[in-house]
Motif scaffolding. Structure first.
Motif: not given
Length: 208
Positions: A1-13, A15-19
């Motif tokens: 198992m590996t990890t990948t980082a989410l940047d600010r744009i990913d998180i903005k996307i 949050n918008e889709l959650q809304q």
């Protein structure tokens, strides 16, 4: 198992889709200040990672005549693997069960269920849940009024987020076989409900 980082744009996307999951790619791209092509690529990456599990429609339960929400605590006779698995399979088949949690404390499970009326709830408890092998006690409480309910996960664009990545087959193995239900489908209780039912329900195999 590996990890990948989410940047600010990913998180903005996210949050918008959650809304609003019905946003078109063009609309979403404008909201997060991207051109459509890279925006779509990011969304597909988030879907592939499993961060975006699925997109659904949130229905108005009250308009559909589903006006009763109850929380049910269940205790099993024995906490053995076979009993736990059998209970899980049985609960997955009940469409009124919106959420089911294995919990600590005096009870083994906590359910959030929705029903059209008191009679429907009674039928669920007496004729379905209480007949699941291994159930020793059932305690249920009605929700009188929804005070707060959210479907948006608290992810902050200013904080780093790392996602544990596993292969898609393993991710699907952890999911229940039957369809899951979105926690946002909840309604206020009918104001005309019988007053004696508004405080506490205890049926069938109810314990002290």
């Amino acid at each position: 198992m590996t990890t990948t980082a989410l940047d600010r744009i990913d998180i903005k996307i996210l949050n918008e889709l959650q809304q609003n999951a019905s946003l078109s790619n063009v609309e979403l791209a404008a909201l997060v200040n991207l051109s459509p092509s890279p925006c779509l690529a990011r969304v597909r990456k988030l879907e592939k990672l499993g961060v975006i599990d699925r997109r659904i429609a949130i229905l108005d339960a009250a308009l559909l005549g589903i006006g009763v929400t109850a929380f049910i605590q269940i205790k099993l006779e024995k906490q053995v693997q076979e009993s736990l698995e059998n209970f899980t399979r049985s609960i997955d088949r009940l469409s009124q069960v919106m959420e089911c949690y294995l919990i600590t404390g005096d009870s083994d499970y906590l359910l959030r269920v929705m029903a059209s009326d008191i009679e429907d709830l009674e039928d669920l408890i007496v004729n379905k849940i209480s007949r699941i092998p291994g159930v020793s006690s059932i305690r249920s409480n009605l929700a009188l009024k929804r005070i707060s309910h959210k479907t948006v996960l608290p992810i902050d664009a200013n904080k780093p987020v790392k996602v544990k990545v596993c292969n898609s087959s393993a991710r699907h193995m952890d999911r229940p076989a039957n369809r899951r239900y979105d926690s946002s489908v909840q309604a206020s209780v009918d104001g005309q409900m019988r007053s004696e039912a508004l405080h506490h329900l205890s049926h069938g195999a109810a314990g002290p």
